[in-house]
Write an enzyme that holds these catalytic residues in place. Structure first.
Site, PDB file in Angstrom:
ATOM      1  N   LEU A 243      35.998  -8.519   8.885  1.00 24.94           N
ATOM      2  CA  LEU A 243      35.621  -9.743   9.583  1.00 24.94           C
ATOM      3  C   LEU A 243      35.911  -9.537  11.060  1.00 24.94           C
ATOM      4  O   LEU A 243      36.897  -8.889  11.425  1.00 24.94           O
ATOM      5  CB  LEU A 243      36.430 -10.944   9.069  1.00 24.94           C
ATOM      6  N   ASP A 244      35.060 -10.092  11.922  1.00 28.43           N
ATOM      7  CA  ASP A 244      35.321 -10.017  13.350  1.00 28.43           C
ATOM      8  C   ASP A 244      36.654 -10.687  13.673  1.00 28.43           C
ATOM      9  O   ASP A 244      37.128 -11.566  12.935  1.00 28.43           O
ATOM     10  CB  ASP A 244      34.210 -10.714  14.134  1.00 28.43           C
ATOM     11  N   LYS A 245      37.230 -10.309  14.792  1.00 32.22           N
ATOM     12  CA  LYS A 245      38.525 -10.851  15.204  1.00 32.22           C
ATOM     13  C   LYS A 245      38.544 -12.380  15.167  1.00 32.22           C
ATOM     14  O   LYS A 245      39.489 -12.994  14.656  1.00 32.22           O
ATOM     15  CB  LYS A 245      38.866 -10.363  16.615  1.00 32.22           C
TER      16      LYS A 245
END
EC number: 5.4.99.-
Length: 312
Positions: free
Chosen positions: A122-124
């Site tokens: 997952l993106d930050k």
């Protein structure tokens, strides 16, 4: 018949990477009929491959005592509910303070698993669920399920604009031709990518969507929705600078300025358990910042005389 030694080894030992098997062939830990061979050696058929190797650490990152929101855990895997702002994997500029650092502290045996057990990311600034492999068998199984599109990943998103209905985006994604830190829909050289979305709630100038990934490319939902003309709220990379709606109240303006991440949450995750073969399904409630933003959007609708609708 006619296969290379490293190809045959990959079929017999699918839980190990091709690079690791080639290394063991060169070191003599993986032998062909009791003798040391080379990865390119041809296999005629009927030979015996023997493996006598000690698993070395796959990662060299530091374990850190960081908080973890563990939704489920057993010997084979973990399901984590990741908060926004947490980087998943150590990398340039983020060697510490990541999810993997926390996982290594919680389960030191993850050192022997490729990428510390991470099979999807997952993106930050995206919150929500992801599954972590805790054994080589689980890693092999989950990677295979992802490749076969058997892992179901559903997201909640808020986009700028009001689509007339749900839809499907099928557009290849690759590196942006000029801005190399970004991804983009590209005409050639990109990887196939498919995203499905449907309307969850409508607001005056924004829309909440339920989004399902058919593939899992980097930044896929963010890129596809921006490509369709509905960038994610709070996403400066693919949505540009914040644009306040005309006639926005002070409360809405403050809420939009204060929401400092893309409005994206991994809310549901389903897969087949690598050990038991059971179907597993998990759900994560919306994070507090998304709930607060939805409340403001709904109240703004009411003030303007609109009505936030349910599922369409």
């Amino acid at each position: 018949m006619g296969a290379r030694l490293d190809q045959a080894a990959a079929q017999l030992f699918p839980e190990f990477s091709r690079a690791r098997l080639q290394s063991w062939i060169r070191s003599g830990e993986l032998r062909l009929d009791g003798t040391k061979g080379r990865p390119r050696d041809a296999i005629r058929g009927g030979e015996v491959l023997s493996l006598n190797a000690e698993l070395e650490s796959e990662v060299s990152w530091t374990a850190e005592a960081l908080p973890l929101e563990i939704v489920y855990e057993d010997e084979e895997l973990l399901v984590i509910d990741k908060p926004a702002g947490l980087v998943v994997h150590p990398g340039a500029g983020n060697h510490n303070g990541t999810l993997v650092n926390a996982l290594l502290n919680h389960r030191p045996d993850l050192e022997a698993i490729p990428r510390g057990g991470i099979v999807h990311r997952l993106d930050k600034e995206t919150s929500g669920l992801l599954v972590v492999a805790a054994t080589l068998n689980a890693h092999r199984s989950l990677v295979a399920q992802l490749q076969k599109k058997d892992v179901q990943r559903e997201y909640f998103a808020i986009v700028r604009g009001v689509p007339s209905g749900g839809g499907r985006v099928e557009a290849a994604i690759g590196r942006h031709p000029r801005q190399r830190t970004k991804m983009a829909v590209v005409a050639a050289g990109g990887k196939p990518a498919v995203t499905h979305y449907r309307i969850a709630r409508r607001f005056a100038q924004y829309t909440a969507l339920d989004v399902q990934l058919e593939t899992g490319r980097t930044h896929q939902i963010r890129v596809h929705m921006a490509h369709r003309g509905y960038p994610l709220l709070g996403d400066p990379v693919y949505g540009g600078r914040l644009q306040l709606p005309r006639g926005a109240s002070e409360r809405l303006a403050a809420a939009l300025r204060g929401f400092r991440r893309q409005a994206l949450h991994a809310q549901r995750l389903s897969f087949v358990h690598p050990g038991s073969g059971d179907h597993c399904s998990f759900e994560s409630p919306l994070s507090d910042d998304l709930e607060a933003l939805l409340q403001v959007l709904a109240e703004e609708n009411s003030v303007q005389g609109g009505q936030a609708s349910g599922l369409s």
